[in-house]
Design a protein around this motif. Structure first.
Motif, PDB file in Angstrom:
ATOM      1  N   UNK A   3       0.432  -1.271   0.198  1.00 12.42           N
ATOM      2  CA  UNK A   3       0.072  -0.279  -0.025  1.00 12.42           C
ATOM      3  C   UNK A   3       0.948   0.995   0.020  1.00 12.42           C
ATOM      4  N   UNK A   4       0.037   2.261  -0.135  1.00  6.80           N
ATOM      5  CA  UNK A   4       0.997   3.509  -0.212  1.00  6.80           C
ATOM      6  C   UNK A   4       1.378   4.006   1.179  1.00  6.80           C
ATOM      7  N   UNK A   5       2.534   4.279   0.729  1.00  3.57           N
ATOM      8  CA  UNK A   5       2.811   5.595   2.310  1.00  3.57           C
ATOM      9  C   UNK A   5       3.867   6.874   2.325  1.00  3.57           C
ATOM     10  N   UNK A   6       3.924   7.326   3.702  1.00  2.00           N
ATOM     11  CA  UNK A   6       4.956   8.309   2.889  1.00  2.00           C
ATOM     12  C   UNK A   6       6.084   8.691   4.538  1.00  2.00           C
ATOM     13  N   UNK A   7       7.071   7.876   3.990  1.00  2.00           N
ATOM     14  CA  UNK A   7       8.458   7.916   5.056  1.00  2.00           C
ATOM     15  C   UNK A   7       9.053   9.591   4.893  1.00  2.00           C
ATOM     16  N   UNK A   8       8.908   9.860   6.431  1.00  2.00           N
ATOM     17  CA  UNK A   8       9.917  10.761   6.887  1.00  2.00           C
ATOM     18  C   UNK A   8      10.856  10.730   7.490  1.00  2.00           C
ATOM     19  N   UNK A   9      12.371  11.028   6.975  1.00  2.00           N
ATOM     20  CA  UNK A   9      13.302  10.416   7.980  1.00  2.00           C
ATOM     21  C   UNK A   9      14.109  11.712   8.301  1.00  2.00           C
ATOM     22  N   UNK A  10      14.798  11.271   8.959  1.00  2.00           N
ATOM     23  CA  UNK A  10      15.391  12.802   9.240  1.00  2.00           C
ATOM     24  C   UNK A  10      17.326  11.728   9.381  1.00  2.00           C
ATOM     25  N   UNK A  62      16.766   0.940   4.254  1.00  2.00           N
ATOM     26  CA  UNK A  62      17.787   0.291   3.777  1.00  2.00           C
ATOM     27  C   UNK A  62      18.693   1.395   3.048  1.00  2.00           C
ATOM     28  N   UNK A  63      18.567   1.440   2.317  1.00  2.00           N
ATOM     29  CA  UNK A  63      19.252   2.299   1.268  1.00  2.00           C
ATOM     30  C   UNK A  63      20.227   3.393   2.267  1.00  2.00           C
ATOM     31  N   UNK A  64      18.820   4.293   3.100  1.00  2.00           N
ATOM     32  CA  UNK A  64      19.891   5.288   4.031  1.00  2.00           C
ATOM     33  C   UNK A  64      21.294   4.989   4.965  1.00  2.00           C
ATOM     34  N   UNK A  77      16.248   8.591  11.961  1.00  3.51           N
ATOM     35  CA  UNK A  77      15.220   8.459  12.639  1.00  3.51           C
ATOM     36  C   UNK A  77      14.244   8.346  11.487  1.00  3.51           C
ATOM     37  N   UNK A  78      13.195   7.772  11.420  1.00  8.73           N
ATOM     38  CA  UNK A  78      12.068   7.906  11.098  1.00  8.73           C
ATOM     39  C   UNK A  78      10.838   8.090  11.200  1.00  8.73           C
ATOM     40  N   UNK A  79       9.757   8.256  10.953  1.00  6.90           N
ATOM     41  CA  UNK A  79       7.892   8.293  10.681  1.00  6.90           C
ATOM     42  C   UNK A  79       6.767   8.067   9.609  1.00  6.90           C
TER      43      UNK A  79
END
Length: 93
Positions: A3-10, A62-64, A77-79
């Motif tokens: 399903x579609x998702x939104x990843x925000x990563x710092x 995973x690449x990050x 850190x991700x949400x």
């Protein structure tokens, strides 16, 4: 699961001035199906927002966290959220 998702990563570490945003964009485009952006923050971190199939977002995350990134990543850190849309392609900001 896809399903579609939104990843925000710092991403913290030595990630500015090393081509990190460019390589993040290139990787997002290679994975495919992702829109969003990579942005340098004033505190030295890079913020990444990626929207698309959840599996593709996981691949970018995973690449990050891998040893394949430019510079030096000390931590990520991700949400996760639902996509908001409004992005055309994957931008460097």
């Amino acid at each position: 699961m896809n399903d579609a998702a939104r990843l925000t990563a710092w991403v913290r570490g030595r990630v500015q001035g090393v081509g990190f945003r460019w390589f993040t964009r290139a990787n997002a485009l290679e994975i495919g199906g992702l829109t969003g952006f990579a942005l340098n923050l004033d505190d030295g971190r890079v913020q990444i927002v990626a929207e698309g199939p959840r599996e593709n977002c996981h691949r970018l995350l995973e690449w990050l966290r891998s040893d394949d990134t430019p510079g030096r990543v000390d931590g990520v850190t991700e949400i996760w959220d639902t996509p908001r849309g409004g992005y055309e392609g994957f931008a460097i900001r």
